[in-house]
Scaffold this motif. Structure first.
Motif, short mmCIF file in Angstrom:
data_model
loop_
_atom_site.label_atom_id
_atom_site.label_comp_id
_atom_site.label_asym_id
_atom_site.label_seq_id
_atom_site.Cartn_x
_atom_site.Cartn_y
_atom_site.Cartn_z
N GLN A 297 0.84 -1.19 0.00
CA GLN A 297 0.00 0.00 0.00
C GLN A 297 0.88 1.24 0.00
O GLN A 297 1.85 1.32 0.76
N VAL A 298 0.55 2.21 -0.86
CA VAL A 298 1.30 3.47 -0.93
C VAL A 298 0.67 4.47 0.04
O VAL A 298 -0.55 4.69 0.02
N LEU A 299 1.51 5.05 0.88
CA LEU A 299 1.06 6.03 1.87
C LEU A 299 1.84 7.32 1.61
O LEU A 299 3.06 7.28 1.48
N ARG A 300 1.14 8.43 1.53
CA ARG A 300 1.86 9.70 1.32
C ARG A 300 1.11 10.86 1.94
O ARG A 300 -0.12 10.82 2.07
N THR A 301 1.87 11.89 2.29
CA THR A 301 1.27 13.11 2.79
C THR A 301 0.87 13.99 1.61
O THR A 301 1.41 13.86 0.51
N ALA A 302 -0.07 14.88 1.86
CA ALA A 302 -0.63 15.69 0.78
C ALA A 302 0.40 16.62 0.14
O ALA A 302 0.26 17.00 -1.02
N GLY A 303 1.44 16.97 0.90
CA GLY A 303 2.41 17.93 0.39
C GLY A 303 3.58 17.33 -0.37
O GLY A 303 4.52 18.04 -0.73
#
Length: 242
Positions: free
Chosen positions: A229-235
């Motif tokens: 699963q790819v997890l990332r912050t909006a910025g």
């Protein structure tokens, strides 16, 4: 100007786009990295780190640089509740997770101090850059010939910790076992000192390290967990053409 040299156990490349930058400015970057390796590598018997670990130096007799490195090590140990620790049971003192980003950032700072405005310094895949935009590819954690993202960096740093190059080498010091909750974790920050150390510390924390790193001021995170699963912050500054 473009130069590549193998230093500190990995290839370091420097690209400078400014005109008129002297060879002495570039040589100073690599001379400093060679010096940092000689002084702070736990794999060199005569380094300051090795002498401290053997008890030949007292903690209050180390250089200002090593004192700074050890203070950073302690800061991240406390911040992660002990998951990140450069003193693992049964092993010698190994501050490499801090030294790499710290030393390369200082090299970048020397370029800025010399008036260089546009450069990209890549140390084994971890990057500090100025005067962008620069496009920085993030390797897919399971396919060496693929990218999982391309980031646009103007002034700042990118560092990735993962299992794909060196296996399960990042330990969760709380358990004494390898951290396996993530496949890779990338941190974008203003300095490589922060990006590189935070990436390693967050990886040691496992899946919970994504939120931990994202909560640090100025940090953005892109991670792939063990379930793909790819997890990332909006910025995260993803390139629109990557």
């Amino acid at each position: 100007m473009h130069r590549i040299e193998h230093v500190m156990g990995f290839p370091v490349s420097l690209r400078v786009d400014d005109e008129g930058v002297g060879e002495d400015v570039v040589e100073a970057v690599f001379a400093w990295l060679r010096e940092a390796d000689a002084r702070f590598s736990p794999f060199k018997a005569d380094s300051e780190v090795s002498r401290l670990d053997r008890g030949e130096l007292s903690a209050d007799a180390v250089s200002a640089d090593l004192a700074e490195i050890l203070a950073l090590c302690e800061e991240y140990r406390v911040a992660t509740g002990g998951a990140f620790d450069v003193r693992l049971p049964g092993r010698g003192l190994d501050p490499c997770a801090v030294v790499k980003g710290w030393a390369v950032q200082r090299a970048a700072d020397s370029l800025t101090a010399a008036g260089v405005r546009r450069f990209c310094l890549n140390a084994g895949g971890d990057v500090v850059a100025a005067g962008g935009p620069w496009r920085v590819g993030i390797r897919h954690p399971e396919h060496a010939d693929r990218l999982c993202a391309v980031l646009d960096i103007t002034d700042g740093a990118v560092a990735t910790s993962g299992r794909y190059e060196r296996g399960d080498h990042i330990m969760d010091a709380r358990t004494g076992r390898p951290a396996t909750g993530l496949l890779s974790l990338t941190v974008v920050a203003s300095t490589l000192t922060e990006a590189d150390t935070a990436a390693t510390a967050a990886f040691a924390l496992g899946v919970g390290g994504v939120a931990w790193a994202a909560a640090r001021p100025g940090c953005e995170v892109l991670a792939v967990d063990a379930g793909r699963q790819v997890l990332r912050t909006a910025g995260v500054p993803l390139s629109g053409t990557g």
